[in-house]
Design a protein around this motif. Structure first.
Motif, PDB file in Angstrom:
ATOM      1  N   UNK A  48       0.876  -1.220  -0.190  1.00 39.18           N
ATOM      2  CA  UNK A  48      -0.024   0.052  -0.078  1.00 39.18           C
ATOM      3  C   UNK A  48       0.801   1.245   0.053  1.00 39.18           C
ATOM      4  N   UNK A  49       0.426   2.277  -0.887  1.00 44.23           N
ATOM      5  CA  UNK A  49       0.922   3.408  -0.649  1.00 44.23           C
ATOM      6  C   UNK A  49       0.317   4.392   0.413  1.00 44.23           C
ATOM      7  N   UNK A  50       1.222   4.753   1.281  1.00 41.09           N
ATOM      8  CA  UNK A  50       0.850   5.608   2.439  1.00 41.09           C
ATOM      9  C   UNK A  50       0.770   7.219   2.478  1.00 41.09           C
ATOM     10  N   UNK A  61      -3.891  20.219   9.710  1.00 33.14           N
ATOM     11  CA  UNK A  61      -3.257  19.106  10.520  1.00 33.14           C
ATOM     12  C   UNK A  61      -4.024  17.679  10.834  1.00 33.14           C
ATOM     13  N   UNK A  62      -3.269  16.555  10.412  1.00 36.50           N
ATOM     14  CA  UNK A  62      -3.977  15.337  10.695  1.00 36.50           C
ATOM     15  C   UNK A  62      -3.353  14.459  10.812  1.00 36.50           C
ATOM     16  N   UNK A  63      -3.580  13.422  11.662  1.00 38.79           N
ATOM     17  CA  UNK A  63      -2.670  12.220  11.987  1.00 38.79           C
ATOM     18  C   UNK A  63      -3.218  11.121  11.186  1.00 38.79           C
ATOM     19  N   UNK A  64      -4.242  11.131  10.543  1.00 41.81           N
ATOM     20  CA  UNK A  64      -5.008  10.290   9.780  1.00 41.81           C
ATOM     21  C   UNK A  64      -4.019   9.810   8.667  1.00 41.81           C
ATOM     22  N   UNK A  65      -4.154   8.552   8.004  1.00 44.04           N
ATOM     23  CA  UNK A  65      -3.325   8.168   6.644  1.00 44.04           C
ATOM     24  C   UNK A  65      -4.405   7.638   5.838  1.00 44.04           C
ATOM     25  N   UNK A  66      -3.839   7.873   4.632  1.00 47.33           N
ATOM     26  CA  UNK A  66      -4.677   7.330   3.404  1.00 47.33           C
ATOM     27  C   UNK A  66      -3.938   6.103   2.859  1.00 47.33           C
ATOM     28  N   UNK A  67      -4.460   5.081   2.628  1.00 52.12           N
ATOM     29  CA  UNK A  67      -3.700   3.734   2.052  1.00 52.12           C
ATOM     30  C   UNK A  67      -4.238   3.405   0.735  1.00 52.12           C
ATOM     31  N   UNK A  68      -3.526   3.791  -0.390  1.00 52.59           N
ATOM     32  CA  UNK A  68      -3.971   3.131  -1.602  1.00 52.59           C
ATOM     33  C   UNK A  68      -3.006   2.019  -2.175  1.00 52.59           C
ATOM     34  N   UNK A  69      -3.767   1.296  -2.801  1.00 52.08           N
ATOM     35  CA  UNK A  69      -3.110  -0.043  -3.344  1.00 52.08           C
ATOM     36  C   UNK A  69      -1.989   0.247  -4.335  1.00 52.08           C
ATOM     37  N   UNK A  70      -0.785  -0.202  -4.206  1.00 50.68           N
ATOM     38  CA  UNK A  70       0.193   0.112  -4.867  1.00 50.68           C
ATOM     39  C   UNK A  70       0.586  -0.542  -6.189  1.00 50.68           C
ATOM     40  N   UNK A  71       1.694  -0.339  -7.077  1.00 52.92           N
ATOM     41  CA  UNK A  71       1.723  -1.275  -8.238  1.00 52.92           C
ATOM     42  C   UNK A  71       2.114  -2.868  -8.129  1.00 52.92           C
ATOM     43  N   UNK A 169       8.012   5.142 -10.656  1.00 52.11           N
ATOM     44  CA  UNK A 169       7.232   6.098 -11.261  1.00 52.11           C
ATOM     45  C   UNK A 169       5.775   6.092 -10.597  1.00 52.11           C
ATOM     46  N   UNK A 170       5.536   4.839  -9.941  1.00 52.01           N
ATOM     47  CA  UNK A 170       4.197   4.827  -9.365  1.00 52.01           C
ATOM     48  C   UNK A 170       4.175   4.917  -8.076  1.00 52.01           C
ATOM     49  N   UNK A 171       5.352   4.864  -7.282  1.00 54.64           N
ATOM     50  CA  UNK A 171       5.139   5.069  -5.801  1.00 54.64           C
ATOM     51  C   UNK A 171       5.966   6.335  -5.459  1.00 54.64           C
ATOM     52  N   UNK A 172       6.784   7.096  -6.370  1.00 52.82           N
ATOM     53  CA  UNK A 172       7.193   8.438  -6.031  1.00 52.82           C
ATOM     54  C   UNK A 172       8.050   8.203  -4.809  1.00 52.82           C
ATOM     55  N   UNK A 173       7.766   9.198  -3.757  1.00 51.69           N
ATOM     56  CA  UNK A 173       8.608   9.117  -2.495  1.00 51.69           C
ATOM     57  C   UNK A 173       7.743   8.725  -1.344  1.00 51.69           C
ATOM     58  N   UNK A 174       6.429   7.918  -1.595  1.00 52.35           N
ATOM     59  CA  UNK A 174       5.410   7.711  -0.596  1.00 52.35           C
ATOM     60  C   UNK A 174       5.923   6.662   0.085  1.00 52.35           C
ATOM     61  N   UNK A 175       5.579   6.450   1.438  1.00 55.58           N
ATOM     62  CA  UNK A 175       5.784   5.276   2.241  1.00 55.58           C
ATOM     63  C   UNK A 175       5.213   4.058   1.707  1.00 55.58           C
ATOM     64  N   UNK A 193      10.755  -2.960  -0.276  1.00 51.40           N
ATOM     65  CA  UNK A 193      10.443  -2.320  -1.699  1.00 51.40           C
ATOM     66  C   UNK A 193      11.003  -0.804  -1.611  1.00 51.40           C
ATOM     67  N   UNK A 194      11.074  -0.007  -0.504  1.00 51.28           N
ATOM     68  CA  UNK A 194      11.471   1.405  -0.671  1.00 51.28           C
ATOM     69  C   UNK A 194      12.950   1.076  -0.755  1.00 51.28           C
ATOM     70  N   UNK A 195      13.604   0.197  -0.144  1.00 47.35           N
ATOM     71  CA  UNK A 195      15.229   0.342  -0.136  1.00 47.35           C
ATOM     72  C   UNK A 195      15.366   0.035  -1.601  1.00 47.35           C
ATOM     73  N   UNK A 196      14.735  -0.923  -2.365  1.00 42.84           N
ATOM     74  CA  UNK A 196      15.024  -1.257  -3.680  1.00 42.84           C
ATOM     75  C   UNK A 196      14.770   0.090  -4.531  1.00 42.84           C
ATOM     76  N   UNK A 197      13.641   0.533  -4.217  1.00 43.89           N
ATOM     77  CA  UNK A 197      13.386   1.942  -5.026  1.00 43.89           C
ATOM     78  C   UNK A 197      14.685   2.956  -4.870  1.00 43.89           C
ATOM     79  N   UNK A 198      15.117   3.165  -3.504  1.00 43.40           N
ATOM     80  CA  UNK A 198      16.119   3.966  -3.520  1.00 43.40           C
ATOM     81  C   UNK A 198      17.347   3.628  -4.194  1.00 43.40           C
ATOM     82  N   UNK A 199      17.810   2.326  -4.292  1.00 43.36           N
ATOM     83  CA  UNK A 199      18.821   1.914  -5.138  1.00 43.36           C
ATOM     84  C   UNK A 199      18.596   2.167  -6.442  1.00 43.36           C
ATOM     85  N   UNK A 200      17.424   1.916  -7.025  1.00 47.04           N
ATOM     86  CA  UNK A 200      17.273   2.434  -8.501  1.00 47.04           C
ATOM     87  C   UNK A 200      17.379   3.643  -8.780  1.00 47.04           C
TER      88      UNK A 200
END
Length: 220
Positions: A48-50, A61-71, A169-175, A193-200
């Motif tokens: 999920x993209x957060x 201000x909001x502590x709520x998070x939105x989760x969207x299905x990732x690629x 391209x589809x996750x950008x900098x999102x958690x 997934x985030x670590x591999x994204x940073x390496x790429x």
């Protein structure tokens, strides 16, 4: 409570129950984690993209998070051919489950390939079940399993450059966080997934990466 998408079905957690396809309904055996029966329906799927969700009062201000299905590339159950440790694999899940073992069990899982027209979800659960009943597990598995999962994913991306592009391209900098799973995989799948994204993004040769630590993943 929460809602998850698995193939064409919507699964909603409400008052300790899962409801979904064909009016399937099952009560949790524990308060926090789906039992084995539930997991057969909800394991796998993309991360999920957060991102921050709008506040209910209209403020900034909001502590709520939105989760969207990732690629799809972030799904360990995705059927995608790649090579790792001198063998060919059909999915990250197949590779991971096979590498838990030595001898005949590893060979059996490695030779278990998707049926014609089989979905990634169905195939992923087949090899996952094989990994629960296998024998002759490697001795240091609990200490190395996150590293094994990381390198299985890394090999998939290395062998399929189009997936590297999709991830960036589809996750950008999102958690990223994993979907429902066993143990702490919801956490670690996202970090991998985030670590591999940073390496790429760094232009790193994925084939040159030789080691990874859990601490390094947590500090991505």
């Amino acid at each position: 409570s929460g809602q998850w998408t698995v193939d064409s079905g919507q699964w909603t957690v409400d008052s300790g129950q899962w409801t979904g396809l064909s009016n399937y309904k099952h009560t949790f055996l524990t308060d926090c984690h789906p039992c084995y029966t539930c997991l057969q329906f909800i394991m796998g799927g993309p991360c999920f993209k957060v991102s921050p969700a709008p506040s209910l009062d209209g403020s900034n201000k909001s502590s709520r998070q939105k989760k969207v299905l990732g690629p799809a590339c972030t799904d360990n159950f995705q059927i995608k051919q790649f090579s790792h440790q001198g063998q060919d694999w059909c999915s990250v899940e197949q590779c991971y489950q096979a590498l838990k073992f030595k001898g005949d069990t590893r060979e059996t899982i490695q030779k278990t390939v998707p049926h014609a027209g089989e979905t990634g979800s169905s195939y992923g659960m087949r090899v996952w079940r094989l990994g629960q009943i296998g024998r002759n597990m490697v001795l240091d598995w609990e200490e190395t399993k996150v590293e094994v999962m990381f390198f299985a994913n890394l090999a998939k991306y290395q062998c399929n450059p189009e997936l590297q592009k999709e991830l960036v391209e589809e996750t950008g900098e999102l958690e990223l966080v994993g979907g429902p799973s066993t143990w702490e995989w919801s956490k670690w799948n996202g970090l991998i997934q985030m670590k591999i994204r940073s390496l790429v993004k760094e232009g790193k040769d994925l084939g040159s990466v030789e080691k990874i630590s859990m601490n390094e993943l947590e500090n991505i």
